[in-house]
Design an enzyme around this catalytic site. Structure first.
Site, PDB file in Angstrom:
ATOM      1  N   ARG A  13      35.653  23.707  40.026  1.00  0.00           N
ATOM      2  CA  ARG A  13      35.116  22.393  39.660  1.00  0.00           C
ATOM      3  C   ARG A  13      35.165  21.372  40.787  1.00  0.00           C
ATOM      4  O   ARG A  13      34.665  20.254  40.644  1.00  0.00           O
ATOM      5  CB  ARG A  13      35.862  21.861  38.424  1.00  0.00           C
ATOM      6  CG  ARG A  13      35.360  22.497  37.145  1.00  0.00           C
ATOM      7  CD  ARG A  13      36.027  21.881  35.947  1.00  0.00           C
ATOM      8  NE  ARG A  13      37.388  22.382  35.767  1.00  0.00           N
ATOM      9  CZ  ARG A  13      38.348  21.724  35.107  1.00  0.00           C
ATOM     10  NH1 ARG A  13      38.093  20.547  34.581  1.00  0.00           N
ATOM     11  NH2 ARG A  13      39.547  22.249  34.988  1.00  0.00           N
ATOM     12  N   LYS A  20      40.727  24.381  46.991  1.00  0.00           N
ATOM     13  CA  LYS A  20      41.150  23.160  46.290  1.00  0.00           C
ATOM     14  C   LYS A  20      42.421  22.542  46.852  1.00  0.00           C
ATOM     15  O   LYS A  20      42.499  21.331  47.053  1.00  0.00           O
ATOM     16  CB  LYS A  20      41.342  23.469  44.803  1.00  0.00           C
ATOM     17  CG  LYS A  20      41.877  22.295  44.024  1.00  0.00           C
ATOM     18  CD  LYS A  20      41.763  22.480  42.540  1.00  0.00           C
ATOM     19  CE  LYS A  20      42.834  23.368  41.988  1.00  0.00           C
ATOM     20  NZ  LYS A  20      42.755  23.443  40.512  1.00  0.00           N
TER      21      LYS A  20
HETATM   22  C1  UD1 Z   1      48.320  26.796  33.868  1.00  0.00           C
HETATM   23  C2  UD1 Z   1      49.252  27.311  32.772  1.00  0.00           C
HETATM   24  C3  UD1 Z   1      49.249  26.313  31.607  1.00  0.00           C
HETATM   25  C4  UD1 Z   1      49.642  24.942  32.087  1.00  0.00           C
HETATM   26  C5  UD1 Z   1      48.777  24.501  33.269  1.00  0.00           C
HETATM   27  C6  UD1 Z   1      49.354  23.240  33.867  1.00  0.00           C
HETATM   28  C7  UD1 Z   1      49.182  29.742  32.862  1.00  0.00           C
HETATM   29  C8  UD1 Z   1      48.619  30.967  32.270  1.00  0.00           C
HETATM   30  N1  UD1 Z   1      48.783  28.588  32.344  1.00  0.00           N
HETATM   31  O1  UD1 Z   1      47.021  26.772  33.314  1.00  0.00           O
HETATM   32  O2  UD1 Z   1      50.152  26.743  30.608  1.00  0.00           O
HETATM   33  O3  UD1 Z   1      49.544  23.997  31.036  1.00  0.00           O
HETATM   34  O4  UD1 Z   1      48.752  25.503  34.296  1.00  0.00           O
HETATM   35  O5  UD1 Z   1      48.500  22.740  34.860  1.00  0.00           O
HETATM   36  O6  UD1 Z   1      49.994  29.838  33.770  1.00  0.00           O
HETATM   37  N2  UD1 Z   1      46.636  30.424  40.574  1.00  0.00           N
HETATM   38  C9  UD1 Z   1      46.816  31.455  41.462  1.00  0.00           C
HETATM   39  N3  UD1 Z   1      46.317  32.680  41.177  1.00  0.00           N
HETATM   40  C10 UD1 Z   1      45.650  32.955  40.033  1.00  0.00           C
HETATM   41  C11 UD1 Z   1      45.473  31.898  39.121  1.00  0.00           C
HETATM   42  C12 UD1 Z   1      45.979  30.647  39.409  1.00  0.00           C
HETATM   43  O7  UD1 Z   1      47.416  31.252  42.534  1.00  0.00           O
HETATM   44  O8  UD1 Z   1      45.250  34.099  39.853  1.00  0.00           O
HETATM   45  C13 UD1 Z   1      47.187  29.102  40.880  1.00  0.00           C
HETATM   46  C14 UD1 Z   1      46.111  28.046  40.996  1.00  0.00           C
HETATM   47  O9  UD1 Z   1      45.664  27.921  42.347  1.00  0.00           O
HETATM   48  C15 UD1 Z   1      46.868  26.788  40.549  1.00  0.00           C
HETATM   49  C16 UD1 Z   1      47.901  27.316  39.557  1.00  0.00           C
HETATM   50  O10 UD1 Z   1      48.035  28.700  39.832  1.00  0.00           O
HETATM   51  O11 UD1 Z   1      47.524  26.165  41.624  1.00  0.00           O
HETATM   52  C17 UD1 Z   1      47.489  27.096  38.096  1.00  0.00           C
HETATM   53  O12 UD1 Z   1      46.316  27.845  37.848  1.00  0.00           O
HETATM   54  P1  UD1 Z   1      45.176  27.355  36.866  1.00  0.00           P
HETATM   55  O13 UD1 Z   1      44.116  28.368  36.807  1.00  0.00           O
HETATM   56  O14 UD1 Z   1      44.773  25.958  37.201  1.00  0.00           O
HETATM   57  O15 UD1 Z   1      45.978  27.385  35.477  1.00  0.00           O
HETATM   58  P2  UD1 Z   1      45.647  26.582  34.179  1.00  0.00           P
HETATM   59  O16 UD1 Z   1      44.589  27.265  33.406  1.00  0.00           O
HETATM   60  O17 UD1 Z   1      45.488  25.152  34.500  1.00  0.00           O
HETATM   61 CA    CA Z   2      45.050  23.853  36.434  1.00  0.00          CA
END
Ligand code: UD1
Ligand code: CA
Length: 458
Positions: A13, A20
């Protein structure tokens, strides 16, 4: 403790080619804010998970105390933490932070770490008026106010669970041996087909590991960046907080909402800053300094009682006490001004030293020059420091007077107390105490007539 920072996500986004976590708040990448906060906790191991955007994240953050683990493909937050396991010390608990949540205060993390100790699982949670999108903290009891039982992601939650306002900030800590064990049993059978880190909570509960939670002082500490709108909102929050700190220290801000500090601004007593100024890098304003509106000041030291008038641009420079700069002055890198120096409008100074009580008040270029005390540099003076290939220095000794519109063709020296006549092109040294002037003799032609416009035939 070990600290793992999750920064592999794409940030769709943001609509940007830059990962990001490398977008800036206050002139610094989001994830660099998280790293700096993490360092204050003195972690035994510090590991950043990266993935999207190739090697940009490790290149931007390279430092001796950070280890980088690549996550590819990105299969969820649980899968992300798994990539860090080889780098962690199993005897220490592991604190997990998100690279896109930049403003968490170290004290909130300390409270969480203290609550969890070495054997409990701790989650930083917050009550949001609008919890949409976040993982919900599900607790035992009909009123959802008992012990934490698990976390359910927004996309997997029931309508009743959507009403829960306590959410997972994404920040948690737990014993590393347990983390390792739980991660190895995660499944991706959920709405997003991802390996959720949040599923470890239910596993901990089933094993009887105690779960504790802590809350930050302010909601914004846990706000993440997913869009340019949120980035802009957090920037304003950061700047607003910083302005409040400056006001508490006694700095006068004519409008706290129109100040941007992208780095470290140190102010003495009775400093006043008008609207629209930007400070970058490390800037010191000593006692009694006033900064007029719309100045951009980067890596500079402004000594006591100096006045920086509106619209000045100052970089890698030192301004001596009681000096007057601007309006519309530019001090470029390597400028050192002693006390009571006046640099006026449309004057550019670069890589030059100017001694006490000297003045260049109007329209001048002073580059690669060494100027003595009590020198007056007239309007329109230019140091010709560059021959197209090399740079040369101009030396102007104490008490010299440089007439207006003089060109000083470097290398050249103006001796002590010398006067240079207006309009001089100085190509040889000017002796001390004498008048040096180079210009064509003035003549008047009384038979001269102005040309007259020809009348075209037709
Ligand atoms: C996540 C949490 C959610 C919480 C929210 C808070 C999980 C499953 N969910 O959701 O409970 O309320 O954060 O902001 O953990 N990332 C990786 N690798 C991946 C996926 C994500 O490094 O494969 C990193 C992203 O860069 C980011 C963080 O993990 O910095 C959170 O990932 P994001 O996809 O934003 O999680 P949310 O769906 O927001
Ligand atoms: Ca997030």
């Amino acid at each position: 403790m070990n600290i793992v920072i999750l920064a592999a996500g794409m940030g769709k986004r943001m609509r940007s080619d830059l990962p990001k976590v490398l977008h800036h708040i206050a002139g610094k990448p989001l994830v660099a804010h998280v790293l700096d906060t993490a360092r204050q906790l003195l972690p035994g191991k510090l590991c950043v998970i990266y993935g999207h955007g190739g090697e940009q994240v490790p290149l931007a953050l390279a430092a001796g105390d950070v280890q980088f683990a690549k996550q590819e493909p990105q299969l969820g937050t649980g899968h992300a933490v798994q990539q860090a396991l080889p780098f962690l010390d199993e005897n220490l608990p592991t604190l997990i932070l998100a690279g896109d949540v930049p403003l968490t205060k170290v004290n909130s993390l300390r409270a969480l770490v203290a609550a969890a100790g070495t054997d409990k699982l701790g989650i930083l949670t917050v009550d949001l008026s609008d919890p949409t999108g976040y993982g919900r903290i599900v607790r035992e009891g009909a009123n959802n106010d008992g012990k934490i039982s698990h976390i359910v992601e927004h996309k997997d939650a029931t309508a009743a669970q959507h009403a829960i306002r306590e959410v997972n900030t994404g920040i948690m800590i737990m014993p590393t041996t347990k983390l390792k064990e739980w991660l190895s049993t995660l499944s991706s059978d959920n709405a997003q087909g991802e390996y959720y880190l949040t599923d470890v909570i239910a596993k901990a509960v089933s094993e009887g590991v105690e779960i504790v939670s802590a809350q930050p002082d302010a909601e914004w500490e846990t706000m993440g960046v997913n869009s340019k709108l949120q980035l802009a909102e957090l920037e304003r929050l950061f700047q607003g907080n910083n302005a409040k700190l400056l006001l508490e220290q006694g700095v006068t801000l004519l409008d706290p909402a129109r100040l941007d500090v992208r780095g470290n601004l140190q102010c003495g007593r009775d400093v006043s800053i008008d609207a629209g100024c930007i400070f970058e890098g490390t800037v010191t304003l000593e006692d009694g300094v006033t900064v007029g509106s719309c100045c951009v000041i980067k890596n500079a030291h402004i000594a006591k009682g100096s006045s920086i008038k509106p619209f000045c641009h100052i970089e890698d420079s030192v301004v001596g006490a009681g000096s007057q700069i601007g309006p519309y002055a530019r001090l470029r890198p390597g400028t050192t001004l002693a006390e009571d120096v006046h640099i006026g409008n449309f004057v550019e100074v670069k890589n030059s030293q100017i001694s006490a009580h000297s003045k260049a008040n109007h329209l001048a270029y002073i580059g690669d020059a060494t100027i003595g005390e009590r020198v007056n540099v007239g309007a329109g003076t230019i140091t010709c420091n560059y021959d197209g290939a090399n740079k040369f220095r101009t030396i102007i000794e104490d008490d010299a007077f440089i007439g207006s519109d003089t060109q000083l063709v470097a290398p050249v020296t103006v001796g002590k107390g010398a006067t240079i006549g207006a309009g001089t092109t100085l190509t040889k040294d000017a002796p001390a105490g004498q008048l040096t002037v180079s210009r064509a003799k003035q003549i008047s032609i009384n038979s001269w007539e102005r040309p007259v416009k020809k009348v075209k035939a037709n």
